[in-house]
Design an enzyme around this catalytic site. Structure first.
Site: not given
Ligand code: G3P
Length: 214
Positions: A83
């Site tokens: 990533k």
């Molecule tokens: O895969 C991306 C994710 O981990 C972000 O999620 O919930 O932290 O916005 P969030």
């Protein structure tokens, strides 16, 4: 549509796997920081368990250092997808990863033009963060529709990985738009199957069955 689990927790991954819905895993530095295991060892164990794509993120911010980390991470397992942040430096690192055959997931995408740029270079996955746009009152699904249209217009191979999903409706909307993958926090996997009428229906069936058995 493929389902990835958005977690670095081995127990959570095992639980989702036992539901038969697990195609891969995505992690990020915030998720990895919650686990008390060496980063590389953890990614290795996740790969072993999943036997499918596992995203592991670089923490460097300069292209040269990102590339070194990308090489290290991708040497852990054939399943590792590196990533990279969708920044200028991230794009420079992407060019070199593509040259070296390292699989990539371009993260922190918040507008279609970022997705167009990484697809032109040849990213394996692009991760538009839908929930975080929703959180600030912007049209997240409009961004996803735009990315799908652009990719279809030009036959890009980059897979759209709908990320930062918060609830089952997000998954349905992302599937309708044609995202290739949805990455879900483990709690959303559980919520996907929950419906009060399913529970009420099952309760009634079992009560009727019991009555008939005397
Ligand atoms: O895969 C991306 C994710 O981990 C972000 O999620 O919930 O932290 O916005 P969030």
């Amino acid at each position: 549509m493929k389902f990835f689990a958005d977690t670095a927790n081995l127990d959570e991954i095992r639980r989702v796997k036992s539901m038969g819905l697990l195609d891969g895993v995505t992690t990020n530095p915030s998720l990895v920081a919650k686990e008390s295991m060496d980063f590389h060892k953890l990614i290795g164990e996740i790969c072993e368990l999943v036997q499918g794509p596992v995203s592991a993120e670089v923490t460097a911010t300069e292209a040269d250092k990102m590339l070194l980390q990308a090489r290290e991470l991708s040497s852990i397992s054939e399943h590792v997808v590196v990533k990279l942040p969708t920044t200028t430096e991230g794009l420079k690192a992407l060019v070199r990863c593509v040259d070296e055959g390292i699989k990539t997931n371009m993260t922190l995408v918040f507008q279609p033009i970022q997705a167009l740029a990484v697809a032109k270079i040849g990213a394996t996955y692009v991760s538009p963060f839908l929930g975080r746009l929703d959180d600030i009152g912007q049209e997240a699904m409009a961004m996803l529709t735009s990315i799908r249209t652009i990719y279809d217009n030009y036959d890009f191979d980059t897979q759209i990985l709908a990320a930062s999903l918060r609830h089952p409706l997000h998954i349905v909307q992302a599937a309708e738009i044609g995202a290739d993958v949805a990455t879900l926090p483990p709690a959303v996997f559980e919520k996907m199957l929950a419906h009060p009428l399913t529970d009420i229906g099952l309760e009634r069936f079992l009560a009727d069955w019991k009555k008939a058995q005397g």
